[in-house]
Design a protein around this motif. Structure first.
Motif, short mmCIF file in Angstrom:
data_model
loop_
_atom_site.label_atom_id
_atom_site.label_comp_id
_atom_site.label_asym_id
_atom_site.label_seq_id
_atom_site.Cartn_x
_atom_site.Cartn_y
_atom_site.Cartn_z
N ASP A 102 0.84 -1.06 -0.23
CA ASP A 102 -0.13 0.03 -0.05
C ASP A 102 1.00 1.31 0.04
O ASP A 102 0.46 2.12 -0.77
CB ASP A 102 -1.09 0.18 1.20
CG ASP A 102 -2.09 -0.91 1.12
OD1 ASP A 102 -2.28 -1.49 -0.17
OD2 ASP A 102 -2.82 -0.96 1.97
N LYS A 105 2.30 1.93 -3.40
CA LYS A 105 1.38 2.54 -4.45
C LYS A 105 1.17 4.11 -4.13
O LYS A 105 1.16 4.99 -4.82
CB LYS A 105 -0.34 1.88 -4.47
CG LYS A 105 -0.99 2.43 -5.12
CD LYS A 105 -2.42 1.57 -5.19
CE LYS A 105 -3.58 2.27 -6.12
NZ LYS A 105 -4.59 1.65 -6.13
N GLY A 106 0.99 4.37 -2.63
CA GLY A 106 0.72 5.47 -2.45
C GLY A 106 1.91 6.43 -2.69
O GLY A 106 1.77 7.74 -3.10
N THR A 147 1.46 -2.08 -9.23
CA THR A 147 0.22 -1.63 -8.31
C THR A 147 -0.75 -1.11 -8.91
O THR A 147 -1.95 -0.97 -8.39
CB THR A 147 0.77 -0.81 -7.16
OG1 THR A 147 1.02 0.85 -7.71
CG2 THR A 147 2.18 -1.34 -6.43
N ARG A 168 -6.07 7.23 -3.01
CA ARG A 168 -4.63 6.66 -2.20
C ARG A 168 -4.91 5.97 -1.24
O ARG A 168 -5.85 6.31 -0.47
CB ARG A 168 -3.79 7.95 -2.08
CG ARG A 168 -3.15 8.59 -3.10
CD ARG A 168 -2.17 9.92 -2.75
NE ARG A 168 -1.09 9.23 -2.19
CZ ARG A 168 -0.08 9.74 -1.58
NH1 ARG A 168 -0.53 11.28 -1.14
NH2 ARG A 168 1.11 9.33 -0.89
N PRO A 169 -4.01 5.10 -0.77
CA PRO A 169 -4.09 4.26 0.58
C PRO A 169 -3.98 5.30 1.79
O PRO A 169 -2.92 6.06 1.78
CB PRO A 169 -3.07 3.17 0.51
CG PRO A 169 -2.78 3.24 -1.05
CD PRO A 169 -2.95 4.33 -1.71
N GLN A 175 -4.62 -0.36 9.66
CA GLN A 175 -4.87 -0.59 8.27
C GLN A 175 -5.03 0.43 7.38
O GLN A 175 -4.71 1.58 7.78
CB GLN A 175 -6.49 -1.27 8.48
CG GLN A 175 -6.33 -2.57 9.26
CD GLN A 175 -5.71 -3.66 8.88
OE1 GLN A 175 -5.68 -3.97 7.70
NE2 GLN A 175 -5.21 -4.53 9.83
N SER A 176 -5.14 0.08 6.06
CA SER A 176 -5.19 1.21 5.11
C SER A 176 -6.29 1.10 4.39
O SER A 176 -6.90 0.21 4.07
CB SER A 176 -4.07 1.40 4.22
OG SER A 176 -3.81 0.25 3.27
N GLN A 178 -8.46 2.93 0.80
CA GLN A 178 -8.48 3.72 -0.50
C GLN A 178 -9.42 4.97 -0.50
O GLN A 178 -10.69 4.81 0.09
CB GLN A 178 -8.81 2.96 -1.56
CG GLN A 178 -8.07 1.82 -1.96
CD GLN A 178 -6.78 2.17 -2.46
OE1 GLN A 178 -6.67 3.36 -3.33
NE2 GLN A 178 -5.44 1.53 -2.06
#
Length: 226
Positions: A102, A105-106, A147, A168-169, A175-176, A178
C-alpha cells in the motif's frame, strides 16, 4: 473535441516557457521547502523545513523534513520500486518505519503528482503513460509499476496545472483504506526555464468532509542536468 496530444501540448507550452531543449537535459530537480502539516483534523499544525529531490527520468523521489527544530526527522520516499516512510528522533534514531504494497502505491502516486514541481518528467520519463480522463484532465501511470497507481491532473485553458486527484491508501489505525485525495497547486514561478508551482495544499476527502493536512511553499529550486 481536443485530442490527448492537444492537451499534452498545452501542458508542455505552460511548463516550458523557455522551450523544451534545455528541459530534455534535466535529470532531476531539487527543492527546499517550508510548510506545516497535521495528522488529524483536530491536531495542531506542525511547521517543518524540507529538502526534496525528484527524478525526471525514472519514478523516484526523496523528501527529508525536519520538525520541531530538528528534534524529529521524517523521510518520505519512493526509490527502486518501493515506498517508505521513516520517522527518526533527532534525525538519527529510528522510531517508526512503514513499508509494504500500500505504501508502494501511495508513494508512487505522490511521485506522479510531482509533475507540478518537476515538469521535465513529462518529456524525459520513458515509461510514463498519459491518457485523457476528461476534456482538460490527464491521467498518468508508470507502465513498469505493478500496483496500478494513477493520478489525474486537471489543467486550465492555458495548460496551467490546477489540481491532482487520486484514490490513495490512507492509514486508518493499523489498516489502510483507499481514500479520495487531492493536491491543489498555485503561485507558479519560473525557475531556470521551467514553470513550477510555488505552493501546494494537500487534502483527504473523508465522508465527514475535506481534511487538509499538508501545506508547503517552495523557497529554493535547483535543476540537475546531464
Amino acid at each position: 473535441m481536443e485530442t490527448l496530444d492537444g492537451v499534452l501540448a498545452r501542458l508542455r507550452a505552460f511548463c516550458f516557457p523557455g522551450g523544451e531543449e534545455a528541459a530534455r537535459k534535466v535529470c532531476a530537480v531539487k527543492t527546499t521547502q517550508r510548510g506545516e502539516m497535521r495528522t488529524t483534523p483536530e491536531a495542531r499544525w506542525m511547521p517543518f523545513t524540507a529538502e526534496e529531490t525528484i527524478d525526471a527520468r525514472r519514478s523516484r523521489f526523496r523528501w527529508d523534513a525536519r520538525f520541531q527544530g530538528g528534534a524529529l526527522g521524517v523521510t518520505d520516499a519512493y526509490e527502486d520500486g518501493r515506498g517508505r516512510l521513516v520517522i527518526k528522533l533527532g534525525g538519527v534514531v529510528p522510531v517508526k518505519k512503514m513499508t509494504g504494497p500500500d505504501l508502494d502505491k501511495g508513494e508512487l502516486q505522490r511521485y506522479l503528482a510531482s509533475v507540478i514541481s518537476c515538469p521535465p518528467m513529462v518529456l524525459n520519463h520513458a515509461s510514463l503513460e498519459w491518457t485523457a480522463a476528461g476534456p482538460s484532465t490527464l491521467r498518468v501511470r508508470d507502465r513498469d509499476d505493478p500496483t496500478g497507481a494513477t493520478i489525474d491532473l486537471e489543467i486550465d485553458a492555458d495548460g496551467r496545472p490546477l489540481m491532482c486527484r487520486a484514490n490513495r491508501p490512507r492509514l486508518v489505525g493499523k489498516q489502510s483504506a483507499q481514500t479520495p485525495w487531492s493536491g491543489r497547486c498555485s503561485e507558479f514561478r519560473e525557475w531556470e526555464g521551467l514553470r513550477v508551482a510555488g505552493r501546494m495544499e494537500v487534502a483527504w476527502h473523508l465522508p465527514e468532509g475535506e481534511f487538509t493536512y499538508f501545506r508547503e511553499e517552495v523557497t529554493a529550486f535547483q535543476v540537475i542536468s546531464a
